[in-house]
Design a protein around this motif. Structure first.
Motif: not given
Length: 215
Positions: A34-54, A59-67
């Motif tokens: 549960f903690c794995f899912y919730q923390i990754f979900y919250e981090a995903f939302n932060l990184f999406k706002k910062i990197f996803l647009k351009d 964005f995908y590299l940081i998600l991989l590192i986070t995983l």
């Protein structure tokens, strides 16, 4: 001191769950997943706002590192709590305790003494709070663990892990400021998300566990 009360309650809940996990692998597995899912979900939302647009590749590299980061964290906790060696459990408890005392000590000293801000990345952090984090963690951890670890080594571990915990807290605060949000989530009413409450612990356990391989 309402915020302090929240931090203490969160710490108590964490220690209760930690204790329960020592005796039941089903509880441990459920909590970790549960903690794995919730923390990754919250981090995903932060990184999406910062990197996803351009910055899609970043964005995908940081998600991989986070995983990888979270997978290592969860695996270390699982194997430590299931280890036949009591030293592994004690070391994990020590890392968690350092982070908790760092957080609470920093908050108390910072609120009482106030003083100059530590960094613009996290406006609530002060030099007095940083010093208080070190003092409180050293005093309490020395009482609790000095009989298990060489005293000089213990002091070094406390200072190192406390520093990592504070840097982790500042890093997540920086991400929130970049996203212009107060909390990483709403999972914990009045607290924010799991990442808000456990940011220091996440970094303290992960980086602190790497230090364990050296000693």
């Amino acid at each position: 001191m309402k915020e302090l009360t929240k931090r203490i309650y969160t710490s108590i809940i964490l220690l209760v769950l930690f204790s329960a996990s020592l005796f039941n692998n089903i509880i441990l597995f459920t909590i970790l997943i549960f903690c794995f899912y919730q923390i990754f979900y919250e981090a995903f939302n932060l990184f999406k706002k910062i990197f996803l647009k351009d910055k899609l590749i970043k964005f995908y590299l940081i998600l991989l590192i986070t995983l990888i980061f979270l997978t290592y964290l969860i695996s270390f906790i699982w194997f430590s709590l299931n280890s036949v060696s009591i030293d592994d459990k004690i070391f994990l408890l020590m890392l968690i305790s350092i982070s908790i005392t760092t957080d609470i000590g920093g908050y108390i000293f910072g609120k009482i003494l106030k003083g100059k801000k530590l960094t613009k990345l996290s406006p609530n952090k002060t030099y007095s709070g940083m010093i208080g984090s070190f003092i409180s963690s050293i005093l309490i951890l020395f009482i609790l663990f000095s009989s298990f670890v060489d005293k000089y080594l213990l002091i070094f571990i406390i200072i190192f892990v406390s520093t990592i915990s504070q840097l982790g807290d500042i890093f997540v605060s920086y991400l929130k400021r970049k996203c212009n949000v107060k909390d990483t989530g709403t999972f914990l009413p009045g607290h924010g998300g799991l990442l808000d409450r456990f940011d220091g612990i996440i970094f303290a356990i992960t980086i602190g566990s790497l230090f364990k391989t050296i000693i």
